[in-house]
Design an enzyme around this catalytic site. Sequence first.
Site, PDB file in Angstrom:
ATOM      1  N   ASP A  44      43.095  -9.950  57.815  1.00  0.00           N
ATOM      2  CA  ASP A  44      42.467  -9.114  56.794  1.00  0.00           C
ATOM      3  C   ASP A  44      40.964  -9.037  56.992  1.00  0.00           C
ATOM      4  O   ASP A  44      40.346  -8.011  56.694  1.00  0.00           O
ATOM      5  CB  ASP A  44      42.788  -9.656  55.401  1.00  0.00           C
ATOM      6  N   CYS A 137      46.141   1.060  50.176  1.00  0.00           N
ATOM      7  CA  CYS A 137      45.691  -0.338  50.196  1.00  0.00           C
ATOM      8  C   CYS A 137      45.308  -0.814  48.796  1.00  0.00           C
ATOM      9  O   CYS A 137      45.931  -1.741  48.268  1.00  0.00           O
ATOM     10  CB  CYS A 137      44.544  -0.517  51.185  1.00  0.00           C
ATOM     11  N   TYR A 141      47.756  -3.246  46.078  1.00  0.00           N
ATOM     12  CA  TYR A 141      47.250  -4.504  45.530  1.00  0.00           C
ATOM     13  C   TYR A 141      47.170  -4.454  44.005  1.00  0.00           C
ATOM     14  O   TYR A 141      47.462  -5.448  43.326  1.00  0.00           O
ATOM     15  CB  TYR A 141      45.885  -4.828  46.129  1.00  0.00           C
ATOM     16  N   GLU A 208      51.221  -1.358  54.844  1.00  0.00           N
ATOM     17  CA  GLU A 208      50.877  -2.481  53.967  1.00  0.00           C
ATOM     18  C   GLU A 208      52.000  -3.514  53.952  1.00  0.00           C
ATOM     19  O   GLU A 208      51.751  -4.724  54.003  1.00  0.00           O
ATOM     20  CB  GLU A 208      50.605  -1.991  52.535  1.00  0.00           C
TER      21      GLU A 208
END
Length: 229
Positions: A44, A137, A141, A208
Amino acid sequence: MTFSKELREASRPIIDDIYNDGFIQDLLAGKLSNQAVRQYLRADASYLKEFTNIYAMLIPKMSSMEDVKFLVEQIEFMLEGEVEAHEVLADFINEPYEEIVKEKVWPPSGDHYIKHMYFNAFARENAAFTIAAMAPCPYVYAVIGKRAMEDPKLNKESVTSKWFQFYSTEMDELVDVFDQLMDRLTKHCSETEKKEIKENFLQSTIHERHFFNMAYINEKWEYGGNNNE
Protein backbone atom coordinates in the site's frame (compact mmCIF):
# COMPACT_ATOMS: atom_id res chain seq x y z
CA MET A 1 -30.46 7.97 -10.40
CA THR A 2 -27.17 9.78 -10.87
CA PHE A 3 -24.42 8.06 -12.81
CA SER A 4 -22.15 8.00 -9.76
CA LYS A 5 -24.84 6.27 -7.72
CA GLU A 6 -25.33 3.74 -10.52
CA LEU A 7 -21.62 2.92 -10.35
CA ARG A 8 -21.64 2.54 -6.59
CA GLU A 9 -24.67 0.28 -6.60
CA ALA A 10 -23.21 -1.90 -9.36
CA SER A 11 -20.07 -2.42 -7.29
CA ARG A 12 -21.84 -3.56 -4.11
CA PRO A 13 -21.73 -7.32 -4.83
CA ILE A 14 -17.95 -7.09 -5.30
CA ILE A 15 -17.58 -5.15 -2.06
CA ASP A 16 -19.64 -7.81 -0.29
CA ASP A 17 -17.10 -10.35 -1.51
CA ILE A 18 -14.22 -8.18 -0.26
CA TYR A 19 -15.85 -7.90 3.15
CA ASN A 20 -16.36 -11.64 3.41
CA ASP A 21 -12.87 -12.57 2.22
CA GLY A 22 -10.19 -13.70 4.65
CA PHE A 23 -8.29 -10.40 4.98
CA ILE A 24 -11.19 -8.32 6.26
CA GLN A 25 -12.72 -11.13 8.31
CA ASP A 26 -9.43 -11.78 10.10
CA LEU A 27 -8.94 -8.06 10.62
CA LEU A 28 -12.44 -7.84 12.12
CA ALA A 29 -11.55 -10.58 14.56
CA GLY A 30 -8.19 -8.99 15.39
CA LYS A 31 -6.26 -12.04 14.24
CA LEU A 32 -4.77 -11.06 10.88
CA SER A 33 -1.32 -12.60 10.49
CA ASN A 34 1.82 -10.51 10.84
CA GLN A 35 2.84 -11.56 7.34
CA ALA A 36 -0.43 -10.28 5.85
CA VAL A 37 -0.12 -6.98 7.70
CA ARG A 38 3.46 -6.45 6.51
CA GLN A 39 2.64 -7.34 2.91
CA TYR A 40 -0.39 -5.04 2.91
CA LEU A 41 1.49 -2.09 4.39
CA ARG A 42 4.46 -2.48 2.07
CA ALA A 43 2.31 -2.83 -1.04
CA ASP A 44 0.00 0.00 0.00
CA ALA A 45 2.93 2.35 0.59
CA SER A 46 4.02 1.76 -3.02
CA TYR A 47 0.42 2.02 -4.25
CA LEU A 48 -0.26 5.34 -2.51
CA LYS A 49 2.88 6.89 -3.97
CA GLU A 50 1.61 6.09 -7.47
CA PHE A 51 -1.90 7.20 -6.52
CA THR A 52 -0.54 10.66 -5.68
CA ASN A 53 1.29 10.78 -9.02
CA ILE A 54 -1.98 10.06 -10.82
CA TYR A 55 -3.71 12.84 -8.88
CA ALA A 56 -1.00 15.17 -10.15
CA MET A 57 -1.60 13.99 -13.72
CA LEU A 58 -5.27 14.92 -13.41
CA ILE A 59 -4.60 18.53 -12.44
CA PRO A 60 -4.08 19.80 -16.05
CA LYS A 61 -7.38 18.13 -17.01
CA MET A 62 -9.41 20.08 -14.44
CA SER A 63 -11.36 23.12 -15.61
CA SER A 64 -11.81 24.86 -12.25
CA MET A 65 -9.42 25.98 -9.54
CA GLU A 66 -11.73 24.40 -6.97
CA ASP A 67 -11.12 20.99 -8.52
CA VAL A 68 -7.38 21.65 -8.67
CA LYS A 69 -7.39 22.61 -4.99
CA PHE A 70 -9.22 19.40 -4.15
CA LEU A 71 -6.62 17.29 -5.96
CA VAL A 72 -3.75 19.07 -4.22
CA GLU A 73 -5.42 18.48 -0.85
CA GLN A 74 -5.81 14.80 -1.66
CA ILE A 75 -2.13 14.53 -2.54
CA GLU A 76 -1.31 15.95 0.90
CA PHE A 77 -3.71 13.51 2.57
CA MET A 78 -2.17 10.55 0.77
CA LEU A 79 1.30 11.62 1.86
CA GLU A 80 0.42 12.33 5.48
CA GLY A 81 -3.17 11.68 6.60
CA GLU A 82 -3.60 8.05 5.64
CA VAL A 83 -0.42 7.06 7.46
CA GLU A 84 -2.55 7.15 10.62
CA ALA A 85 -4.46 4.05 9.49
CA HIS A 86 -1.23 2.33 8.52
CA GLU A 87 0.27 2.99 11.93
CA VAL A 88 -2.72 1.30 13.55
CA LEU A 89 -1.82 -1.93 11.77
CA ALA A 90 1.87 -1.50 12.55
CA ASP A 91 0.98 -1.11 16.23
CA PHE A 92 -1.12 -4.27 15.98
CA ILE A 93 1.96 -6.33 15.15
CA ASN A 94 4.23 -4.27 17.43
CA GLU A 95 6.58 -3.13 14.68
CA PRO A 96 7.48 0.46 13.66
CA TYR A 97 5.68 1.46 10.48
CA GLU A 98 8.75 3.11 8.97
CA GLU A 99 10.76 -0.07 9.51
CA ILE A 100 8.09 -2.23 7.88
CA VAL A 101 7.89 -0.16 4.70
CA LYS A 102 11.65 0.05 4.24
CA GLU A 103 11.28 -3.22 2.36
CA LYS A 104 9.62 -2.42 -0.95
CA VAL A 105 7.24 -4.86 -2.60
CA TRP A 106 5.48 -4.70 -5.96
CA PRO A 107 3.24 -7.79 -6.16
CA PRO A 108 1.28 -8.70 -9.31
CA SER A 109 -2.11 -7.51 -8.08
CA GLY A 110 -0.77 -4.09 -7.12
CA ASP A 111 1.06 -3.86 -10.43
CA HIS A 112 -2.07 -4.59 -12.46
CA TYR A 113 -4.13 -2.12 -10.44
CA ILE A 114 -1.67 0.75 -10.82
CA LYS A 115 -1.25 0.13 -14.55
CA HIS A 116 -5.03 0.16 -14.96
CA MET A 117 -5.11 3.69 -13.52
CA TYR A 118 -2.06 4.92 -15.43
CA PHE A 119 -3.48 3.67 -18.72
CA ASN A 120 -6.60 5.76 -18.26
CA ALA A 121 -4.63 8.80 -17.11
CA PHE A 122 -2.42 8.67 -20.22
CA ALA A 123 -4.87 7.41 -22.83
CA ARG A 124 -8.04 9.33 -21.95
CA GLU A 125 -8.43 13.09 -22.15
CA ASN A 126 -11.67 13.09 -20.16
CA ALA A 127 -10.67 12.77 -16.51
CA ALA A 128 -13.84 10.76 -15.84
CA PHE A 129 -12.12 7.62 -17.12
CA THR A 130 -9.26 8.01 -14.64
CA ILE A 131 -11.52 9.02 -11.77
CA ALA A 132 -13.60 5.90 -12.42
CA ALA A 133 -10.42 3.87 -12.01
CA MET A 134 -9.48 5.70 -8.79
CA ALA A 135 -12.83 6.23 -7.06
CA PRO A 136 -13.47 2.64 -5.95
CA CYS A 137 -10.50 2.81 -3.57
CA PRO A 138 -12.00 5.31 -1.10
CA TYR A 139 -15.51 3.99 -1.68
CA VAL A 140 -14.56 0.40 -0.85
CA TYR A 141 -12.78 1.50 2.31
CA ALA A 142 -15.70 3.70 3.36
CA VAL A 143 -18.26 0.92 2.90
CA ILE A 144 -16.10 -1.63 4.71
CA GLY A 145 -15.38 0.77 7.56
CA LYS A 146 -19.03 1.68 8.12
CA ARG A 147 -20.19 -1.92 7.85
CA ALA A 148 -17.55 -3.12 10.29
CA MET A 149 -18.54 -0.57 12.92
CA GLU A 150 -22.04 -2.09 12.92
CA ASP A 151 -20.83 -5.69 12.79
CA PRO A 152 -21.10 -7.66 16.06
CA LYS A 153 -18.10 -9.68 14.89
CA LEU A 154 -15.84 -6.62 15.22
CA ASN A 155 -13.35 -7.22 18.01
CA LYS A 156 -13.49 -3.84 19.72
CA GLU A 157 -10.80 -4.95 22.17
CA SER A 158 -8.28 -5.20 19.33
CA VAL A 159 -6.39 -2.17 18.04
CA THR A 160 -7.49 -3.23 14.55
CA SER A 161 -10.93 -1.80 15.33
CA LYS A 162 -9.34 1.65 15.05
CA TRP A 163 -8.48 0.86 11.41
CA PHE A 164 -12.16 0.33 10.64
CA GLN A 165 -13.11 3.39 12.67
CA PHE A 166 -10.72 5.56 10.65
CA TYR A 167 -12.13 4.49 7.30
CA SER A 168 -15.74 4.67 8.49
CA THR A 169 -15.52 8.49 8.35
CA GLU A 170 -12.28 9.69 6.73
CA MET A 171 -13.22 8.72 3.16
CA ASP A 172 -16.65 10.39 3.09
CA GLU A 173 -15.57 13.75 1.71
CA LEU A 174 -13.41 12.16 -0.98
CA VAL A 175 -16.25 9.85 -2.06
CA ASP A 176 -18.64 12.80 -2.28
CA VAL A 177 -16.27 14.92 -4.36
CA PHE A 178 -15.46 12.02 -6.68
CA ASP A 179 -19.21 11.53 -7.17
CA GLN A 180 -19.68 15.20 -8.04
CA LEU A 181 -16.76 15.13 -10.47
CA MET A 182 -18.01 11.94 -12.07
CA ASP A 183 -21.51 13.29 -12.64
CA ARG A 184 -20.22 16.57 -14.02
CA LEU A 185 -17.57 15.08 -16.30
CA THR A 186 -19.92 12.46 -17.77
CA LYS A 187 -22.80 14.85 -18.38
CA HIS A 188 -22.14 14.95 -22.12
CA CYS A 189 -20.65 11.48 -22.55
CA SER A 190 -22.20 9.01 -24.96
CA GLU A 191 -23.73 5.78 -23.71
CA THR A 192 -20.74 3.92 -25.13
CA GLU A 193 -18.35 6.12 -23.15
CA LYS A 194 -20.42 5.69 -20.00
CA LYS A 195 -20.30 1.93 -20.43
CA GLU A 196 -16.49 2.05 -20.63
CA ILE A 197 -16.32 4.32 -17.59
CA LYS A 198 -18.56 1.95 -15.65
CA GLU A 199 -16.32 -0.96 -16.61
CA ASN A 200 -13.32 1.02 -15.33
CA PHE A 201 -15.05 1.49 -11.99
CA LEU A 202 -16.01 -2.16 -11.63
CA GLN A 203 -12.58 -3.36 -12.74
CA SER A 204 -10.93 -1.23 -10.06
CA THR A 205 -13.34 -2.59 -7.47
CA ILE A 206 -12.17 -6.07 -8.45
CA HIS A 207 -8.57 -4.84 -8.26
CA GLU A 208 -9.32 -3.76 -4.67
CA ARG A 209 -10.41 -7.29 -3.85
CA HIS A 210 -7.27 -8.73 -5.39
CA PHE A 211 -5.13 -6.22 -3.48
CA PHE A 212 -6.42 -7.35 -0.09
CA ASN A 213 -6.11 -10.98 -1.10
CA MET A 214 -2.57 -10.35 -2.35
CA ALA A 215 -1.56 -9.49 1.20
CA TYR A 216 -3.50 -12.38 2.68
CA ILE A 217 -1.80 -15.03 0.53
CA ASN A 218 1.59 -13.28 0.38
CA GLU A 219 1.35 -13.02 -3.39
CA LYS A 220 4.64 -12.89 -5.28
CA TRP A 221 5.79 -12.98 -8.87
CA GLU A 222 6.30 -16.57 -9.98
CA TYR A 223 8.87 -16.82 -12.75
CA GLY A 224 8.98 -20.59 -12.99
CA GLY A 225 10.93 -22.58 -10.45
CA ASN A 226 13.20 -21.76 -7.54
CA ASN A 227 16.09 -20.78 -9.81
CA ASN A 228 14.11 -17.82 -11.17
CA GLU A 229 12.71 -16.47 -7.90
